[in-house]
Design an enzyme around this catalytic site. Structure first.
Site, PDB file in Angstrom:
ATOM      1  N   LYS A 187       2.519   2.066  29.169  1.00 13.20           N
ATOM      2  CA  LYS A 187       3.496   1.508  28.966  1.00 13.20           C
ATOM      3  C   LYS A 187       5.140   1.781  28.506  1.00 13.20           C
ATOM      4  CE  LYS A 187       6.774  -1.455  26.954  1.00 13.20           C
ATOM      5  NZ  LYS A 187       7.737  -1.287  27.406  1.00 13.20           N
ATOM      6  N   CYS A 295      17.221  12.358  21.227  1.00 13.85           N
ATOM      7  CA  CYS A 295      16.539  12.182  19.902  1.00 13.85           C
ATOM      8  C   CYS A 295      16.921  13.209  19.065  1.00 13.85           C
ATOM      9  CB  CYS A 295      14.837  11.652  19.718  1.00 13.85           C
ATOM     10  SG  CYS A 295      14.430  13.352  19.954  1.00 13.85           S
ATOM     11  N   GLU A 397      21.736   5.601  13.686  1.00 14.73           N
ATOM     12  CA  GLU A 397      21.698   6.735  14.418  1.00 14.73           C
ATOM     13  C   GLU A 397      22.594   5.381  15.329  1.00 14.73           C
ATOM     14  OE1 GLU A 397      17.818   6.076  16.665  1.00 14.73           O
ATOM     15  OE2 GLU A 397      17.829   8.442  17.575  1.00 14.73           O
TER      16      GLU A 397
HETATM   17  P1  NAD Z   1      13.073   1.291  21.931  1.00 16.72           P
HETATM   18  O1  NAD Z   1      12.268   1.710  20.247  1.00 16.72           O
HETATM   19  O2  NAD Z   1      14.197   0.109  21.612  1.00 16.72           O
HETATM   20  O3  NAD Z   1      11.211   0.754  22.711  1.00 16.72           O
HETATM   21  C1  NAD Z   1      10.524   2.388  22.644  1.00 16.72           C
HETATM   22  C2  NAD Z   1       9.734   1.032  23.232  1.00 16.72           C
HETATM   23  O4  NAD Z   1       8.646   0.510  22.664  1.00 16.72           O
HETATM   24  C3  NAD Z   1      10.135   0.609  24.863  1.00 16.72           C
HETATM   25  O5  NAD Z   1       8.564   0.912  25.779  1.00 16.72           O
HETATM   26  C4  NAD Z   1      10.146  -0.895  24.220  1.00 16.72           C
HETATM   27  O6  NAD Z   1       9.432  -1.536  25.441  1.00 16.72           O
HETATM   28  C5  NAD Z   1       9.171  -0.569  23.028  1.00 16.72           C
HETATM   29  N1  NAD Z   1       9.517  -1.579  22.291  1.00 16.72           N
HETATM   30  C6  NAD Z   1      10.759  -2.295  22.068  1.00 16.72           C
HETATM   31  N2  NAD Z   1      10.788  -2.855  20.542  1.00 16.72           N
HETATM   32  C7  NAD Z   1       9.711  -3.240  20.267  1.00 16.72           C
HETATM   33  C8  NAD Z   1       9.016  -3.642  19.610  1.00 16.72           C
HETATM   34  N3  NAD Z   1       9.231  -4.501  18.399  1.00 16.72           N
HETATM   35  N4  NAD Z   1       7.875  -3.748  19.626  1.00 16.72           N
HETATM   36  C9  NAD Z   1       6.941  -3.517  20.341  1.00 16.72           C
HETATM   37  N5  NAD Z   1       7.299  -2.047  21.560  1.00 16.72           N
HETATM   38  C10 NAD Z   1       8.787  -2.601  21.237  1.00 16.72           C
HETATM   39  O7  NAD Z   1      13.771   2.191  21.890  1.00 16.72           O
HETATM   40  P2  NAD Z   1      14.261   3.145  23.124  1.00 16.72           P
HETATM   41  O8  NAD Z   1      15.616   2.210  22.570  1.00 16.72           O
HETATM   42  O9  NAD Z   1      13.845   3.114  23.896  1.00 16.72           O
HETATM   43  O10 NAD Z   1      14.602   4.338  22.729  1.00 16.72           O
HETATM   44  C11 NAD Z   1      15.336   5.080  22.159  1.00 16.72           C
HETATM   45  C12 NAD Z   1      15.146   4.961  20.539  1.00 16.72           C
HETATM   46  O11 NAD Z   1      14.236   5.908  20.640  1.00 16.72           O
HETATM   47  C13 NAD Z   1      16.171   6.081  19.863  1.00 16.72           C
HETATM   48  O12 NAD Z   1      15.729   6.022  18.903  1.00 16.72           O
HETATM   49  C14 NAD Z   1      15.872   7.233  19.848  1.00 16.72           C
HETATM   50  O13 NAD Z   1      15.592   8.576  19.341  1.00 16.72           O
HETATM   51  C15 NAD Z   1      14.058   7.690  20.211  1.00 16.72           C
HETATM   52  N6  NAD Z   1      13.438   8.485  20.521  1.00 16.72           N
HETATM   53  C16 NAD Z   1      12.797   9.188  20.133  1.00 16.72           C
HETATM   54  C17 NAD Z   1      11.740  10.326  19.675  1.00 16.72           C
HETATM   55  C18 NAD Z   1      11.303  11.633  19.000  1.00 16.72           C
HETATM   56  O14 NAD Z   1      10.720  12.354  19.207  1.00 16.72           O
HETATM   57  N7  NAD Z   1      11.505  10.793  17.843  1.00 16.72           N
HETATM   58  C19 NAD Z   1      12.200  10.730  21.294  1.00 16.72           C
HETATM   59  C20 NAD Z   1      12.903  10.277  22.507  1.00 16.72           C
HETATM   60  C21 NAD Z   1      13.399   8.896  21.671  1.00 16.72           C
END
Ligand code: NAD
Length: 514
Positions: A187, A295, A397
């Protein structure tokens, strides 16, 4: 079988307006909700993506389940051969993949190439699966008794991924899940989902049987369907911390194995003896590359002493002012747009708030306008000096092109600051002092540490993950941890006594008789 999307790209036709799911090797579209996909450089909606409902999720799980037994029983060498072919196809189609990433994410093409390259390294690691799955064996664990541990796959597993690395982060998951013999449901982020369908097409072309890899699109509602479904054995998640925490809690409560990687606040410490100019160059890429949407992005520079701080701020300011910002398709640019208009507003607000709370705004990128792209989600790079730990810009962040400078008096103060931060993804130290470097890497409470390396992202043979609020779960992404995550241990104890099995009844607990 190639997906419709792969055939269309090769034929040079215009992309479809509605992106469907990929189930059992074909694109499927359901009636119901759709979400817009933007080109962040223009702000225009370029296509839509379907949102998977429970019927689509059921279909994907059924397709994965029906493919599982045959894929599990395929020899690891044959599974590796599919991945070798997939790897070659990734190279062949690299430009198209990067163009797709740039069109929906906005990052500059060179950055997309870097992300794809790091993803390919994980595929290469997964190609060694026969070696990685060899297990453990002990002959004569007891008299004429041999025992061994083997690592069968879990079954149907799912991955939920963020927008910021639409190719690489899914590759932290599915190549190793598939190599171990699982079937996978991805997903991807709803903000840049297109490249995942293209990947599904390449996997099919590489010889992956239908149903082994499926893509369902959607938002939170789709994730919750996957999370609660009893027949999905494990979830790998990468995204923001609040979502990672809730995925870990809800998925674990539903009996799944869960790894959930969250957000970050990565500090770079500059010692007074550091080579300042190379450090500044490294910081520029680490802080402003991909518009700060990584990240592992460095978002805080901790300068030890005012002398080095003044020099760093002066050099950084000059470079931040000269960042070339524009559409990612133009290779002359250093930085593309942010992912959405909301992100632009959020970053603007954070910078404004920091100024109100007493930070010194050295470079203000808030009002950047890119000619001919006035509706694009662009913002310039900002640099804030004299940031203190209680400011919101330090606590949260930001995930944008904003670098904060914090001034401290010694290395212990820098380490205490980092250890007090709730995130624990990455950090780095710039110094010429080996003793300080060793002391720092021992004392710092962070999962990935660099010494004179600003983005210490482990190579594919290690595993990737942070500490504290940056990771929920015990096993990290890719590398050796992924082999453990996507398999479970079975230990067989086997006896073939030469005189037959007759031993009589023994009620005492069996000793190993070693
Ligand atoms: P996000 O948490 O908004 O979304 C990530 C995924 O979760 C998406 O597929 C989204 O559809 C889904 N999602 C969103 N809200 C949800 C909810 N309430 N319940 C279930 N699923 C949900 O993150 P983003 O904005 O797409 O990405 C950026 C974030 O990801 C930043 O915080 C970044 O630091 C983090 N990130 C972390 C790493 C790591 O390795 N630690 C790597 C890449 C990105």
């Amino acid at each position: 079988m190639k997906s419709t999307r792969l055939q269309e790209h090769e034929a040079g036709e215009s992309p479809v307006t509605l992106l469907g799911h990929v189930i059992n090797g074909s694109e499927v579209v359901n009636d119901g909700a759709v979400l817009p996909i933007h080109n962040p450089a223009t702000g225009a909606v370029i296509r839509q993506v379907a949102v998977a409902d429970s019927a689509i999720v059921e279909q994907a799980i059924a397709s994965a389940e029906s493919a599982f037994a045959a894929w599990r029983d395929t020899t690891p060498q044959r599974r590796a051969r599919v991945l070798f072919r997939f790897r070659e196809l990734l190279e062949q189609h690299a430009e198209t993949l990067c163009e797709l990433v740039t069109a929906e994410h906005g990052k500059v093409l060179n950055d997309a190439r870097g992300e794809l390259g790091r993803g390919i390294e994980v595929v290469e690691y997964a190609c060694g699966i026969a070696e990685l799955l060899k297990g453990e064996h002990l002959k004569n664990a007891g008299p004429r008794i041999d025992s061994w541990s083997e690592f069968p796959p879990l079954g149907v597993v799912a991955g939920v991924t963020p927008f910021n690395f639409p190719v690489m982060v899914p590759m932290w998951m599915y190549p190793l899940a598939l190599a171990c013999g699982n079937c996978f449901i991805l997903k991807p982020s709803e903000k840049d989902p297109g490249v995942s369908n293209y990947i599904a097409g390449l996997l099919s072309e590489a010889g992956l049987p239908d149903g082994v890899f499926n893509v369902v699109h959607g938002d939170r509602s789709t994730v919750e369907l996957l999370l609660d479904h009893a027949r999905i054995r494990a979830i790998s998640f990468v995204g923001s911390t609040p979502v990672a925490r809730s995925i870990y809690t809800r998925g674990s409560a539903a009996g799944k194995r869960v790894q959930a990687l969250g957000g970050a606040k990565n500090h770079a410490v500059i010692m007074p003896d550091a080579d300042v100019e190379p450090a500044v160059e490294a910081l520029m890429g680490a802080a402003y590359g991909s518009c700060g949407q990584r990240c592992m992005a460095v978002s805080v520079v901790v300068c030890v002493g005012d002398e080095v701080a003044d020099r760093i701020v002066e050099l950084l300011a000059e470079k931040v002012r000269s960042l070339r910002i524009g559409p990612g398709q133009d290779n002359g640019n250093d930085m593309g747009p942010l992912i959405s208009r909301e992100s632009v507003e959020r970053v603007r607000m954070s910078v404004g708030e920091a100024v109100q709370q007493g930070a010194e705004l050295v470079v203000d990128g808030r009002d950047l306008q890119v000619p001919n792209h006035l509706n694009g989600f662009f913002i310039g790079g900002s640099l804030l000096d004299r940031v203190t730990p209680e400011m919101n810009v330090y606590q949260q962040e930001i995930f944008g092109p904003v670098l904060c400078v914090v001034r401290v008096t010694d290395l212990d103060e820098a380490i205490a600051l980092i250890n007090d931060n709730r995130f624990g993804n990455g950090t780095c130290l710039f110094t010429r002092d080996g003793e300080a470097a060793r002391y720092f890497s021992d004392a710092v409470q962070i999962g990935m540490v660099g010494v004179n390396v600003a983005l210490p992202v482990p190579i594919a043979n290690h595993s990737f993950g942070g500490w504290k609020d940056s990771l929920f779960g015990d096993l990290y992404a890719y590398g050796p941890d992924a082999i453990r995550f996507y398999t479970r241990r079975k230990t067989v104890t086997q006896r073939w006594p030469s005189g037959g099995l007759k031993e009589g009844i023994r009620y005492a607990f069996p000793e190993s008789q070693g």
